[in-house]
Design an enzyme around this catalytic site. Structure first.
Site, mmCIF file in Angstrom:
data_model
loop_
_atom_site.group_PDB
_atom_site.id
_atom_site.type_symbol
_atom_site.label_atom_id
_atom_site.label_comp_id
_atom_site.label_asym_id
_atom_site.label_seq_id
_atom_site.Cartn_x
_atom_site.Cartn_y
_atom_site.Cartn_z
ATOM 1 N N SER A 47 0.834 -1.202 0.000
ATOM 2 C CA SER A 47 0.000 0.000 0.000
ATOM 3 C C SER A 47 0.876 1.261 0.000
ATOM 4 C CB SER A 47 -0.952 -0.050 1.191
ATOM 5 O OG SER A 47 -1.988 0.891 1.051
ATOM 6 N N ASP A 61 -9.695 -5.419 -4.406
ATOM 7 C CA ASP A 61 -9.120 -4.448 -3.482
ATOM 8 C C ASP A 61 -9.991 -3.198 -3.502
ATOM 9 O OD1 ASP A 61 -7.565 -2.421 -2.251
ATOM 10 O OD2 ASP A 61 -5.709 -3.467 -2.760
ATOM 11 N N HIS A 105 -7.626 -5.793 0.163
ATOM 12 C CA HIS A 105 -6.423 -4.984 0.305
ATOM 13 C C HIS A 105 -5.466 -5.570 1.347
ATOM 14 C CE1 HIS A 105 -3.957 -1.477 -0.194
ATOM 15 N NE2 HIS A 105 -4.071 -1.118 1.072
#
Length: 275
Positions: free
Chosen positions: A97, A226, A255
């Protein structure tokens, strides 16, 4: 507990597990978490004979909460200082991320002389924000909502965001209260100002030029469900820029797949590292 001080005097907390003579794997965490999110990977890969390292980004976790310099450039420079302080070579850089943006910007600013491979997991590059040049991105209103939720009632927002983060709102999802509470715990360790600054850093940083400098074997791994960093404007665009990048898509994955698909992820990352 280990810490280092950066050139601007910020104390950065880090973990350093396994043999100091082994090849290092350096993990960079997502927003608003800490190095703790990587504990299962650190233990697994240290058990496989690697040296595993993860740090708390400035203003996150146990690192200093600073008022200024909560920017992607500074995150990358902090990572560079950590790598240089520990004198790491042939490192495998793994970023999830926001951490994927940190790793990418590190390469853009500091090159790959100390790097063997790179893995970008559910990563924010090349650009999350919707612009004329990036029509597939998310509108600024989406990030304004994250800012507002974080500012108004950070504790409740961090609990609420775990639902889309881990795909707990999908039919048949196995909801883990432990994962939700651990996300909340890590998030609440950080500083509000730095976390608000970080929203701009992960959403508005443009990584196109950084990605073009990635000249090491690169794994781009993403879930196609996601809900935090949608795959279309991230992984699918990244592999168009990074030469010979390996794209791995987890069908139906969320995610937080490093946790919800932990065993599969560890095995796939190990295969990529050993190739």
């Amino acid at each position: 507990m280990a810490t280092m001080k950066t050139k601007d005097g910020t104390k950065i907390f880090f973990k350093d597990w396994g043999s100091k003579d082994a090849q290092p794997i350096v993990f960079s965490h997502g927003w608003p978490l800490s190095a703790d999110v990587w504990d299962p990977q650190m233990a697994f890969f240290a058990g496989q004979g690697f040296r595993t390292i993860a740090h708390d980004r400035r203003s996150h976790g146990r690192s200093d909460q600073v008022w200024d310099n909560n920017t992607m450039d500074q995150y990358a420079d902090d990572l560079a200082e950590l790598i240089e302080t520990l004198d790491l070579h042939d490192a495998i850089l793994v970023g999830h991320s926001t951490g994927g943006g940190e790793v990418t910007r590190y390469v853009g600013r500091h090159g790959t002389k100390r790097v063997a491979k790179v893995a970008l997991i559910g990563a924010v590059p090349p650009l999350m924000l919707k612009t004329e040049a990036n029509p597939g991105g998310q509108p600024i209103e989406a990030f304004d909502a994250i800012r507002k939720g974080t500012f108004d009632n950070r504790s409740q927002f961090f609990l609420d965001v775990t639902t889309p983060f881990y795909g707990f709102n999908r039919d048949g999802a196995s909801v883990s209260e432990g994962l939700k509470l651990e996300f909340w715990r890590q998030g609440m360790m950080g500083g509000l100002k730095g976390q608000l600054d970080s929203i701009r850093a992960f959403s508005e940083s443009d990584f196109h030029e950084d990605l073009a400098k990635l000249d090491r074997p690169t794994l781009v791994l993403h879930g196609d469900d996601d809900q935090i960093v949608p795959i279309g404007a991230s992984a699918l665009e990244t592999v168009k820029i990074v030469k010979d990048a390996v794209l791995m898509i987890y069908k139906g994955a969320d995610h937080g797949l490093t946790q919800t698909h932990q065993d599969r992820f560890n095995a796939d990352l190990l295969d990529f590292i050993r190739e």
